[in-house]
Motif scaffolding. Structure first.
Motif, PDB file in Angstrom:
ATOM      1  N   SER A 102       0.799  -1.230   0.000  1.00  0.00           N
ATOM      2  CA  SER A 102       0.000   0.000   0.000  1.00  0.00           C
ATOM      3  C   SER A 102       0.836   1.286   0.000  1.00  0.00           C
ATOM      4  O   SER A 102       0.352   2.327  -0.420  1.00  0.00           O
ATOM      5  CB  SER A 102      -0.947   0.011   1.201  1.00  0.00           C
ATOM      6  N   VAL A 103       2.058   1.239   0.520  1.00  0.00           N
ATOM      7  CA  VAL A 103       2.901   2.439   0.432  1.00  0.00           C
ATOM      8  C   VAL A 103       4.256   2.079  -0.182  1.00  0.00           C
ATOM      9  O   VAL A 103       5.284   2.630   0.183  1.00  0.00           O
ATOM     10  CB  VAL A 103       3.093   3.156   1.800  1.00  0.00           C
ATOM     11  N   GLN A 104       4.230   1.152  -1.141  1.00  0.00           N
ATOM     12  CA  GLN A 104       5.486   0.626  -1.691  1.00  0.00           C
ATOM     13  C   GLN A 104       6.386   1.732  -2.244  1.00  0.00           C
ATOM     14  O   GLN A 104       7.605   1.658  -2.155  1.00  0.00           O
ATOM     15  CB  GLN A 104       5.205  -0.423  -2.765  1.00  0.00           C
ATOM     16  N   GLN A 105       5.785   2.803  -2.777  1.00  0.00           N
ATOM     17  CA  GLN A 105       6.604   3.862  -3.378  1.00  0.00           C
ATOM     18  C   GLN A 105       7.431   4.596  -2.332  1.00  0.00           C
ATOM     19  O   GLN A 105       8.404   5.266  -2.668  1.00  0.00           O
ATOM     20  CB  GLN A 105       5.704   4.826  -4.176  1.00  0.00           C
ATOM     21  N   CYS A 106       7.029   4.468  -1.044  1.00  0.00           N
ATOM     22  CA  CYS A 106       7.749   5.172   0.023  1.00  0.00           C
ATOM     23  C   CYS A 106       8.811   4.290   0.678  1.00  0.00           C
ATOM     24  O   CYS A 106       9.465   4.688   1.632  1.00  0.00           O
ATOM     25  CB  CYS A 106       6.789   5.644   1.102  1.00  0.00           C
ATOM     26  N   LEU A 107       8.957   3.072   0.202  1.00  0.00           N
ATOM     27  CA  LEU A 107       9.832   2.115   0.888  1.00  0.00           C
ATOM     28  C   LEU A 107      11.036   1.745   0.041  1.00  0.00           C
ATOM     29  O   LEU A 107      11.654   0.708   0.241  1.00  0.00           O
ATOM     30  CB  LEU A 107       9.033   0.841   1.235  1.00  0.00           C
TER      31      LEU A 107
END
Ligand code: FES
Ligand SMILES: [Fe+2]
Lengths: 406, 119
Positions: A217-222
């Protein structure tokens, strides 16, 4: 790893670094102690804003299941906000069954007694047959009510041991100046989780889990190799159990949809560094790539503030293995369709992401109940979890109440 | 909920998707969970280039005064946000490894109330 990797334990030598017992999370008898020594004594955030009840007669009802009470918050004809028990003083019937609305007064549907919107008894049916009714003292039983920055709190203790103002004092600088009054409810959610309230809440007190639980769900931030676990730079633990934790998110490429949403407003994952003026009441200025602050009011509610939004949530304990997670998300008043469309993006991200947390919490709670492990291991990044167990056992002891009786 | 009178002139080509125009967040989430990934992807692709256009078009009315005939456009743009989660993150309609949607209740925010009370 050098000691800079563990900056927080040194600031709190009193709470130690060792394993923490799982007993408080799984023992039904311990839950009974929490009910009496903690839940019944605290200021409870009703997840209600003063401006939600603007007019005389506006009321809101909340059942606080763990305390077996139902509370009516009502604005009287005198303009004052009050909290009263939702119980008829005649023979104890539940007075109101709706969850809110506007009324001049309340009539009990058992024998028809009438109370005004200030809680006073104003009419008794067939009054002549009663003996010496002390009508002025037969108003609805009062509950302590106070407000902090527009948030409505109640306290069910006979005499609250601390004022709301004192219990929130830690937040006077960090949170109080936040522009709450510029925002309105954008969405409200209620989730039922089969897990202890602490197990449920613990995943919301650290960012360490994000790389796994929120890998989708927040892969772009990881994707920042230097910071894969989003280790917090600011964790404040207060003596009364309150906590504040800052979460940062590395600069990330926006998905096509977040690009659209961010073009028309703030988003959940696009932090405050993105050419925004400093937001008062947040840790934005001191934290690189600051995203939001989690502000935890002991024991189980939070007011979390971000760049252009905030959300209030609570992990309502129901039984030792049931919790209701309630979340209310606030954004600037949308004056146009574009703002509403933009806000929908963040609402759905947070809604879906919470479901990822809650699933993990249920699985964890079951695993803990098996008794396979008797303690949990906590890193410096999980010090808020340690602090919470420390506080809970300070009030309720480290022994299972069940053991006491053996 | 769904208007049968057709969409405004510039958006006629979206008429096949009017069935996605639910007026509540709850309705939109439940529809998303019932749809197949093919349907969701198709919807996402059709709406992606149109969401900004819809927002610009609806800008001429305050939220509480959007005419009934225009509301399906707003609801479709909101529904786009549901499908975006599936396409951009989850690659399936529901959230994988998540608390079941049957354990969630969703309540209207202020904007949803304003839009649905008016007109
Ligand atoms: S119990 Fe309320 S009027 Fe009798
Ligand atoms: Fe999480």
């Amino acid at each position: 790893m050098n000691s800079n990797a563990r900056p927080f334990a040194a600031l709190h030598p009193d709470i130690g670094t060792g394993p923490v017992s799982t007993m408080p999370a799984v023992d039904p008898a311990f839950f009974e102690k929490e009910r009496e020594h903690i839940f019944r004594k605290m200021w409870i955030n009703m997840i209600l804003r003063e401006e939600d009840l603007p007019n005389a007669g506006d009321y809101f009802v909340r059942d606080i299941e763990v305390l077996d009470v139902s509370v009516i918050v009502v604005r009287g004809d005198d303009g004052k906000l009050r909290a009263v028990h939702n119980v008829c003083p005649h023979r104890g019937n539940r007075l109101v069954r709706e969850d809110g609305g506007n009324r001049k007064g309340f009539q009990c549907d058992f024998h028809g007694w009438v109370f005004d919107n200030q809680g006073e008894l104003v009419f008794v049916t067939d009054e002549q047959r009663f003996h010496d009714l002390d009508k002025p003292n037969l108003g609805l039983a009062k509950v302590h009510l106070d407000t902090w920055r527009g948030f409505v709190y109640v306290n069910l203790e006979e005499t609250p041991s601390q004022t709301l103002e004192a219990s929130m004092a830690d937040f006077n600088q960090d949170l109080k100046p936040f522009p709450f009054e510029n925002m309105v409810l954008a969405g409200r959610y209620r989730y039922e989780a089969k897990a202890n309230w602490k197990t449920t809440m613990n995943a919301f007190q650290e960012s360490y889990h994000a790389a796994f639980v929120h890998k989708r769900s927040v892969q772009q931030c990881l994707e920042d190799d230097a910071d894969p676990y989003l280790a917090s730079h600011r964790i404040k633990l207060q003596p009364n159990g309150n906590q504040s934790i800052s979460v940062h998110l590395p600069p990330h490429e926006l998905t096509p949809t977040e690009m659209i949403a961010y073009g028309m407003g703030a988003t959940f994952t696009q932090g405050g560094d993105a050419d925004q003026a400093a937001i008062p009441g947040t840790a934005q200025e001191g934290i690189e790539n600051w995203a939001f602050d989690l502000n935890i009011m002991f024991p189980f509610s939070r007011i979390n503030v971000g760049a252009g939004w905030y959300y209030v949530d609570a992990f309502w304990p129901i039984t030792h293995d049931r919790t209701v997670y309630e979340l209310a998300f606030y954004f600037p008043i949308p004056t146009s369709a574009g703002a509403m469309i933009s806000q929908e993006y963040s609402k759905i991200v947070l809604r879906d992401l919470s479901r990822e947390d809650l699933f993990t919490n249920e699985v964890t709670h079951n695993a803990l109940r098996s008794g396979a492990i008797k303690s949990i291991q906590l890193s410096d990044q999980e010090i808020a979890v340690r602090h919470q167990y420390e506080k809970v056992t300070e009030f309720c002891g480290t022994e299972s109440a069940g053991d006491d009786h053996e | 909920m769904t208007m049968s009178s057709g969409l405004p002139e510039n958006f006629k080509h979206l008429e096949p998707y009017q069935g996605w125009a639910h007026s509540t967040e709850d309705g939109r989430m439940r529809q998303r969970l019932e749809a197949t990934m093919d349907e969701i992807t198709d919807y996402y692709r059709a709406l992606l280039p149109e969401v900004n256009n819809i927002a610009n078009h609806l800008q001429q009315w305050p939220l509480d005064a959007i005419p009934a005939a225009q509301k399906p456009l707003l609801f479709m743009a909101l529904m786009f946000m549901e499908t975006a989660m599936c396409v951009e993150f989850f690659h399936e309609p529901d959230v994988p490894e998540a608390l079941g949607a049957e354990h969630i209740e969703i309540y209207a925010g202020r904007a949803e109330q304003l839009v649905n009370q008016s007109g």
